[in-house]
Each structure stands twice: as C-alpha cells, then as structure tokens.
Design a protein around this motif. Structure first.
Motif, PDB file in Angstrom:
ATOM      1  N   ARG A 130     -26.058 -29.667  -5.674  1.00 42.50           N
ATOM      2  CA  ARG A 130     -25.908 -29.246  -4.280  1.00 42.50           C
ATOM      3  C   ARG A 130     -25.257 -27.871  -4.183  1.00 42.50           C
ATOM      4  O   ARG A 130     -25.575 -27.087  -3.290  1.00 42.50           O
ATOM      5  CB  ARG A 130     -25.107 -30.287  -3.493  1.00 42.50           C
ATOM      6  CG  ARG A 130     -25.981 -31.497  -3.163  1.00 42.50           C
ATOM      7  CD  ARG A 130     -25.232 -32.545  -2.419  1.00 42.50           C
ATOM      8  NE  ARG A 130     -24.780 -32.120  -1.084  1.00 42.50           N
ATOM      9  CZ  ARG A 130     -24.010 -32.886  -0.319  1.00 42.50           C
ATOM     10  NH1 ARG A 130     -23.612 -34.076  -0.750  1.00 42.50           N
ATOM     11  NH2 ARG A 130     -23.644 -32.460   0.866  1.00 42.50           N
ATOM     12  N   VAL A 131     -24.329 -27.599  -5.097  1.00 42.27           N
ATOM     13  CA  VAL A 131     -23.715 -26.263  -5.097  1.00 42.27           C
ATOM     14  C   VAL A 131     -24.795 -25.235  -5.442  1.00 42.27           C
ATOM     15  O   VAL A 131     -24.880 -24.163  -4.823  1.00 42.27           O
ATOM     16  CB  VAL A 131     -22.545 -26.195  -6.111  1.00 42.27           C
ATOM     17  CG1 VAL A 131     -21.987 -24.783  -6.184  1.00 42.27           C
ATOM     18  CG2 VAL A 131     -21.447 -27.166  -5.723  1.00 42.27           C
ATOM     19  N   LEU A 132     -25.657 -25.583  -6.400  1.00 36.95           N
ATOM     20  CA  LEU A 132     -26.740 -24.660  -6.780  1.00 36.95           C
ATOM     21  C   LEU A 132     -27.695 -24.436  -5.610  1.00 36.95           C
ATOM     22  O   LEU A 132     -28.130 -23.309  -5.370  1.00 36.95           O
ATOM     23  CB  LEU A 132     -27.505 -25.211  -7.989  1.00 36.95           C
ATOM     24  CG  LEU A 132     -26.782 -25.074  -9.333  1.00 36.95           C
ATOM     25  CD1 LEU A 132     -27.519 -25.825 -10.420  1.00 36.95           C
ATOM     26  CD2 LEU A 132     -26.634 -23.607  -9.710  1.00 36.95           C
ATOM     27  N   ASP A 133     -27.989 -25.508  -4.885  1.00 36.14           N
ATOM     28  CA  ASP A 133     -28.854 -25.365  -3.704  1.00 36.14           C
ATOM     29  C   ASP A 133     -28.255 -24.352  -2.735  1.00 36.14           C
ATOM     30  O   ASP A 133     -28.950 -23.508  -2.187  1.00 36.14           O
ATOM     31  CB  ASP A 133     -28.981 -26.714  -2.967  1.00 36.14           C
ATOM     32  CG  ASP A 133     -29.918 -27.658  -3.700  1.00 36.14           C
ATOM     33  OD1 ASP A 133     -30.605 -27.197  -4.630  1.00 36.14           O
ATOM     34  OD2 ASP A 133     -29.947 -28.853  -3.344  1.00 36.14           O
ATOM     35  N   ALA A 134     -26.942 -24.473  -2.557  1.00 36.79           N
ATOM     36  CA  ALA A 134     -26.270 -23.581  -1.608  1.00 36.79           C
ATOM     37  C   ALA A 134     -26.257 -22.143  -2.126  1.00 36.79           C
ATOM     38  O   ALA A 134     -26.304 -21.190  -1.356  1.00 36.79           O
ATOM     39  CB  ALA A 134     -24.854 -24.071  -1.365  1.00 36.79           C
ATOM     40  N   VAL A 136     -28.470 -20.647  -4.553  1.00 36.74           N
ATOM     41  CA  VAL A 136     -29.748 -19.959  -4.797  1.00 36.74           C
ATOM     42  C   VAL A 136     -30.883 -20.498  -3.938  1.00 36.74           C
ATOM     43  O   VAL A 136     -32.014 -20.030  -4.049  1.00 36.74           O
ATOM     44  CB  VAL A 136     -30.154 -20.047  -6.297  1.00 36.74           C
ATOM     45  CG1 VAL A 136     -29.119 -19.387  -7.173  1.00 36.74           C
ATOM     46  CG2 VAL A 136     -30.353 -21.501  -6.728  1.00 36.74           C
ATOM     47  N   GLY A 137     -30.595 -21.488  -3.129  1.00 34.27           N
ATOM     48  CA  GLY A 137     -31.649 -22.084  -2.301  1.00 34.27           C
ATOM     49  C   GLY A 137     -32.410 -23.136  -3.088  1.00 34.27           C
ATOM     50  O   GLY A 137     -32.284 -23.222  -4.315  1.00 34.27           O
ATOM     51  N   THR A 138     -33.193 -23.908  -2.383  1.00 30.76           N
ATOM     52  CA  THR A 138     -33.873 -25.014  -3.058  1.00 30.76           C
ATOM     53  C   THR A 138     -35.164 -24.572  -3.739  1.00 30.76           C
ATOM     54  O   THR A 138     -35.712 -25.274  -4.577  1.00 30.76           O
ATOM     55  CB  THR A 138     -34.222 -26.133  -2.056  1.00 30.76           C
ATOM     56  OG1 THR A 138     -34.730 -25.522  -0.875  1.00 30.76           O
ATOM     57  CG2 THR A 138     -33.019 -26.984  -1.721  1.00 30.76           C
ATOM     58  N   SER A 139     -35.639 -23.369  -3.384  1.00 30.79           N
ATOM     59  CA  SER A 139     -36.935 -22.977  -3.924  1.00 30.79           C
ATOM     60  C   SER A 139     -36.824 -22.036  -5.126  1.00 30.79           C
ATOM     61  O   SER A 139     -37.838 -21.540  -5.627  1.00 30.79           O
ATOM     62  CB  SER A 139     -37.774 -22.342  -2.827  1.00 30.79           C
ATOM     63  OG  SER A 139     -37.029 -21.300  -2.230  1.00 30.79           O
ATOM     64  N   ALA A 140     -35.627 -21.752  -5.592  1.00 36.82           N
ATOM     65  CA  ALA A 140     -35.461 -20.833  -6.726  1.00 36.82           C
ATOM     66  C   ALA A 140     -36.116 -21.405  -7.982  1.00 36.82           C
ATOM     67  O   ALA A 140     -36.245 -22.629  -8.122  1.00 36.82           O
ATOM     68  CB  ALA A 140     -33.975 -20.594  -6.973  1.00 36.82           C
ATOM     69  N   SER A 141     -36.506 -20.522  -8.883  1.00 33.51           N
ATOM     70  CA  SER A 141     -37.178 -20.980 -10.115  1.00 33.51           C
ATOM     71  C   SER A 141     -36.161 -21.693 -11.013  1.00 33.51           C
ATOM     72  O   SER A 141     -34.959 -21.420 -10.939  1.00 33.51           O
ATOM     73  CB  SER A 141     -37.757 -19.787 -10.850  1.00 33.51           C
ATOM     74  OG  SER A 141     -36.691 -19.028 -11.375  1.00 33.51           O
ATOM     75  N   PRO A 142     -36.656 -22.593 -11.877  1.00 31.48           N
ATOM     76  CA  PRO A 142     -35.738 -23.306 -12.775  1.00 31.48           C
ATOM     77  C   PRO A 142     -34.895 -22.352 -13.620  1.00 31.48           C
ATOM     78  O   PRO A 142     -33.728 -22.631 -13.882  1.00 31.48           O
ATOM     79  CB  PRO A 142     -36.681 -24.128 -13.662  1.00 31.48           C
ATOM     80  CG  PRO A 142     -37.928 -24.296 -12.857  1.00 31.48           C
ATOM     81  CD  PRO A 142     -38.042 -23.074 -12.002  1.00 31.48           C
ATOM     82  N   SER A 143     -35.477 -21.219 -14.009  1.00 28.30           N
ATOM     83  CA  SER A 143     -34.692 -20.325 -14.867  1.00 28.30           C
ATOM     84  C   SER A 143     -33.537 -19.702 -14.079  1.00 28.30           C
ATOM     85  O   SER A 143     -32.432 -19.537 -14.608  1.00 28.30           O
ATOM     86  CB  SER A 143     -35.589 -19.245 -15.494  1.00 28.30           C
ATOM     87  OG  SER A 143     -36.164 -18.495 -14.459  1.00 28.30           O
ATOM     88  N   THR A 144     -33.787 -19.385 -12.816  1.00 30.73           N
ATOM     89  CA  THR A 144     -32.688 -18.840 -11.991  1.00 30.73           C
ATOM     90  C   THR A 144     -31.599 -19.894 -11.826  1.00 30.73           C
ATOM     91  O   THR A 144     -30.405 -19.618 -11.961  1.00 30.73           O
ATOM     92  CB  THR A 144     -33.212 -18.450 -10.579  1.00 30.73           C
ATOM     93  OG1 THR A 144     -34.423 -17.745 -10.723  1.00 30.73           O
ATOM     94  CG2 THR A 144     -32.197 -17.658  -9.819  1.00 30.73           C
ATOM     95  N   ARG A 145     -32.034 -21.102 -11.553  1.00 27.04           N
ATOM     96  CA  ARG A 145     -31.059 -22.195 -11.392  1.00 27.04           C
ATOM     97  C   ARG A 145     -30.215 -22.346 -12.646  1.00 27.04           C
ATOM     98  O   ARG A 145     -28.996 -22.482 -12.578  1.00 27.04           O
ATOM     99  CB  ARG A 145     -31.775 -23.527 -11.110  1.00 27.04           C
ATOM    100  CG  ARG A 145     -32.109 -23.741  -9.647  1.00 27.04           C
ATOM    101  CD  ARG A 145     -32.730 -25.104  -9.454  1.00 27.04           C
ATOM    102  NE  ARG A 145     -31.768 -26.118  -9.058  1.00 27.04           N
ATOM    103  CZ  ARG A 145     -31.380 -26.331  -7.806  1.00 27.04           C
ATOM    104  NH1 ARG A 145     -31.839 -25.589  -6.831  1.00 27.04           N
ATOM    105  NH2 ARG A 145     -30.510 -27.290  -7.518  1.00 27.04           N
ATOM    106  N   ILE A 162     -19.583 -20.494  -0.141  1.00 20.77           N
ATOM    107  CA  ILE A 162     -20.892 -21.062   0.166  1.00 20.77           C
ATOM    108  C   ILE A 162     -20.787 -21.952   1.397  1.00 20.77           C
ATOM    109  O   ILE A 162     -19.679 -22.345   1.790  1.00 20.77           O
ATOM    110  CB  ILE A 162     -21.453 -21.906  -1.020  1.00 20.77           C
ATOM    111  CG1 ILE A 162     -20.410 -22.929  -1.483  1.00 20.77           C
ATOM    112  CG2 ILE A 162     -21.920 -21.040  -2.147  1.00 20.77           C
ATOM    113  CD1 ILE A 162     -20.972 -23.938  -2.454  1.00 20.77           C
ATOM    114  N   GLU A 163     -21.918 -22.263   1.951  1.00 22.53           N
ATOM    115  CA  GLU A 163     -21.939 -23.187   3.087  1.00 22.53           C
ATOM    116  C   GLU A 163     -22.474 -24.523   2.610  1.00 22.53           C
ATOM    117  O   GLU A 163     -23.537 -24.594   2.004  1.00 22.53           O
ATOM    118  CB  GLU A 163     -22.848 -22.640   4.191  1.00 22.53           C
ATOM    119  CG  GLU A 163     -22.093 -21.774   5.155  1.00 22.53           C
ATOM    120  CD  GLU A 163     -22.902 -21.368   6.359  1.00 22.53           C
ATOM    121  OE1 GLU A 163     -24.034 -21.847   6.503  1.00 22.53           O
ATOM    122  OE2 GLU A 163     -22.381 -20.567   7.142  1.00 22.53           O
ATOM    123  N   VAL A 164     -21.698 -25.572   2.848  1.00 21.22           N
ATOM    124  CA  VAL A 164     -22.195 -26.888   2.452  1.00 21.22           C
ATOM    125  C   VAL A 164     -22.170 -27.824   3.648  1.00 21.22           C
ATOM    126  O   VAL A 164     -21.339 -27.682   4.554  1.00 21.22           O
ATOM    127  CB  VAL A 164     -21.351 -27.518   1.299  1.00 21.22           C
ATOM    128  CG1 VAL A 164     -21.584 -26.811  -0.005  1.00 21.22           C
ATOM    129  CG2 VAL A 164     -19.880 -27.534   1.652  1.00 21.22           C
TER     130      VAL A 164
END
Ligand code: ATP
Length: 432
Positions: A130-134, A136-145, A162-164
């Motif tokens: 969830r922190v990663l979602d906040a 880089v967004g949910t659509s970022a590539s796996p490598s960015t994540r 970040i905003e959670v």
C-alpha cells in the motif's frame, strides 16, 4: 495459559519483587490451580471455584506489584480498582459491574495485540504494497515498484510524505451509554456507522515512516476476525481474569457518616461479582465465577473479621506482607531486573553519562528512606523514588552537558544532598 509450576512462578516473581515469600507462594498456587482446573473434565471444571486471596499489609510493600507481575506472567487480563471508589457520592449499585466491563476491554486489547503479532509478517507485506501504491501509483511497472521497494526497505524514503486512505476503525472508539438504560446496553456509534457504510475511509498525509505502523495495524485487523477476538477475550476474562481490589479495609466500617454510600452496601454490591454472576457488556455476557479476586488492604483499624461474613468466606486465603526494612530497601534498589538504580543508570547512559553508585551510597539511600518513612509517613518502597529523584536532581538536569563523564555517587554525596533535609521532618514532608 502458560503451565508454570508454583516454584517457577515464585522464581519469576523473585526477579522483580524482593521478599514477601508468603504472598508470592499464595498467588503462585492460585495461578497453578487455574491451570489444573482447565485440565479437568468440563463437568468437574465448572465446580472448581478460585480461592480468592486477601493480602494484608501496609502501603507500598509490593501487593499490587506481585499481582500485576503475576497477571503479566500468565498473560491474564488484569485490572486494579480502589474499593473506596464505590463509596463516592453519585454511586449506583451496579457500577461495580463496570469492573468486569473494564476487564473485558483489557482482555480484548490483550488478545488483539497477540493476534496482530501472529499475522504481523503478512500484514507487514500488505502494508508495504500500500505504501508502494501511494508512492508510485498502482499502474507502475514491476521494475519501478521493485526499485522503490528497495529504497523503502533501506529507509531512504522514510521522510517522504504520502497520502494514505485509512479506515476509521471501531477498535478503541468509545461506545455511548444511554442514560436510564441498564448497564451494558451500549450503542457503539462508530460500529454502527461501519456496519452501515462498510467502513468510513479517511485520507491522511503522513510520512512513509509513520504510515507503516498505521497500515500494518489496519492490514493486520483485516486478517483477523474481530468477532473471534471478542469471543476469545471473553474466554480469557472468564477463565483467566484477575481483579485487584485495593483498600478493601476502607469499606469495612459500618456506615459512611458523611452522606456517602454505605460501605457495607458496597461490600454487598461486590459480593455477587465475587460469588459469581453474569455481567452484561456491549460485547455480550461475561460470567465472573472463575475470575480471580485479590483483595488488599492495610487493615490498620478494621480487621478482616469486620468484613461481611459472606465476603470473608469468599477470600479464604490470607497472606500478610511484611513492612520493608533497610535491608529490603537496599535490595529493592539493586536486585530487581529493572531496579530503580538500573533505570537511572540506563537513562543517564542515553546522555553518554556513566552513572555509578557505591555500596555505601545504596546503604545511605536505604537508611534515609527508612528514616523518612518512620518520621513523616510510611509509604513503603515508594519512598525510594522520591529520595533518589532528589539525589539525582542536579545530575539529571546537567547530564546533556556532561557527556563522556563518569559520575560516582557515594555515601558522602547522598548524605550531603539529603542529610539535613531528612533530619528536618517539616521540610521532608514537602520534599521527600
Ligand atoms: N518488595 C518489593 N520489591 C520490589 N519493589 C517493591 C516492593 N514493594 C514495593 N515495591 C515498589 O514500590 C512501588 C509500590 O508498590 P505496590 O504498588 O506494590 O504497593 P502496594 O503494596 O500495592 O500498596 P498500595 O496498597 O498502597 O497500592 C512499586 O513501584 C513497586 O515496584
């Protein structure tokens, strides 16, 4: 419930409390009896009632401490209540049932903490997602994540904001008692709202570092079944709960003369709880039959035989705690796992100051504590705290400027700091 033998329980208590062998033995047996009871056939199990304990001894000699440590050892829900609280004006009979409701709240948070621990690893990973979602967004590539995940784990992103979205959980949010409704009929507004709206979401801006605990707790709560926690907590309270009833001697006198509630009346109200009744709570009914009650009092004026006979019968185990002498104080200062001296040494260490006490200093502190207890008021081991605080006042204040130094407190220093004060009864009444 851990299956410690009485001997093991006593030796565990020995690590924190000096002396008071009889009281330690009594609580150790009581705890073992609970374990024994749970091994029995269910039909016989219901028949075995706890042998409640009456601790008799002056203030500050370890009565509460023994009970609290016992509860911690047994992982048991524990509350301490002053019996005199119920003699206050405005008291209505069924207030004593609040003791059991409080005990259940303690039980629920105890069970919840344990269950959260069980699912911590899983919750931790979910929170990270969830922190990663906040971030880089949910659509970022796996490598960015993955790249961000690495940075996250090294703590590089800790300060980033970040905003959670957090759910305002019912957990911990208070219920509302409706005046005039019988006790236990409580409306929990946030619980109702949650049920109606499937959880109220709230967006918060927090640092990555702070977000982690919040999200982990929330993810953990998703993984655990709240209803199960309550059921388990009710079981823990009914079979394992401990209520410490302090100042029971103060409700002995026949009647409050100042218009307060009759003391005997309070004893009568307490009786059903100790004898075994069912208390309704907002989480459901709780049976009190097997809750262990440890009553305590100095019994300077009133005697245990002044209690209502029924109450005396429900407190069959009597233990006396001895007043503490100089030698006890010396041991209390140094022996327990987290003795006062060890605490101060560790606190000063955080400032880079090495604090040491000579044997002579410990001796002098114990002597002054005994003297002030004898001349001003006997508050038992609590006196050590006021005396030590006074002795270390200067060091505490100037520690940040003295980093790297070793400060040794010896007997002469103790006497210099406190000698005159301790001799002056009027002055020590205010300061020590
Ligand atoms: N025998 C002891 N060994 C170690 N510490 C003690 C001992 N007796 C008391 N203390 C310390 O003194 C403080 C007060 O003790 P405690 O709360 O057990 O008092 P008490 O006997 O229950 O008195 P009261 O009835 O007034 O609450 C606690 O911080 C406790 O750690």
């Amino acid at each position: 419930m851990p299956d410690f033998s009485p001997r093991e329980i006593v030796s565990e208590l020995d690590r924190h409390i000096v002396g008071q062998k009889d009281a330690k033995r009594a609580v150790a047996i009581a705890l073992r009896n609970r374990w024994r009871r749970l091994q029995l056939d269910p039909s016989l199990r219901e028949e075995v009632l706890p042998k409640n304990i009456l601790m008799i001894g002056p203030t500050g000699v370890g009565k509460t401490e023994i009970s609290r440590r016992l509860a911690r050892l047994a992982n048991a829900p524990f509350v301490k209540v002053e019996a005199t609280k119920f003699t206050e004006i405005g008291y209505v009979g069924r207030d004593v049932e609040q003791i059991v409701r409080d005990l259940l709240e303690v039980g629920i948070s105890l069970v919840r903490t344990q269950r959260r621990k069980d699912v911590e690893a899983k919750a931790h990973l979910a929170a990270e997602e969830r922190v990663l979602d906040a971030l880089v967004g949910t659509s970022a590539s796996p490598s960015t994540r993955d790249a961000f995940r690495k940075k996250l784990r090294t703590g590089e992103l800790d300060d980033k904001e970040i905003e959670v979205e957090l759910t305002a959980t019912a957990a911990g949010a208070g219920g509302m008692e409706i005046p005039g409704m019988p006790g236990g009929q409580v409306i929990n507004l946030s619980e109702m709202m949650q049920k109606m709206m499937g959880g109220v979401k709230k967006t918060r801006r927090v640092s990555v570092k702070d977000s982690h605990d919040l999200l982990t707790a929330e993810e953990a709560d998703k993984l655990i079944d709240q209803d199960k926690i309550v059921a388990e907590a009710i079981g823990a309270v009914e079979n394992n709960g401990i209520v410490f009833l302090d100042e029971i001697d103060k409700i002995c006198a026949k009647d409050g003369r100042d218009g307060s509630v009759s003391r005997e009346g309070v004893q009568r109200d307490l009786l059903p709880l100790i004898e075994g009744t069912t208390v309704s709570t907002k989480h459901g009914p709780v049976k009190t039959d097997h809750i262990l009650f440890i009553a305590s009092g100095a019994f300077h004026v009133a005697k245990p035989s002044d209690l209502l006979p029924e109450l005396q019968g429900r407190l069959p185990i009597r233990v006396e705690l001895k007043p503490l002498d100089k030698d006890d104080f010396r041991r209390i200062l140094t022996e327990p796992q987290a003795s006062l001296i060890k605490q101060y040494v560790a606190l000063m260490q955080t400032e880079g100051v090495t604090l040491a006490f000579t044997d002579d200093a410990v001796d002098a502190i114990a002597e002054i504590a005994v003297h002030v207890n004898a001349t001003v008021e006997n508050i038992g081991a609590r006196r050590l705290q006021t005396v030590l605080e006074r002795i270390l006042d200067d060091i505490s204040f100037s520690a940040p400027d003295r980093s790297g130094e070793t400060l040794t407190v010896d007997g002469a220093a103790v006497r210099a700091a406190l000698g005159d004060l301790a001799r002056n009864t009027d002055l020590s009444r205010f300061i020590l």
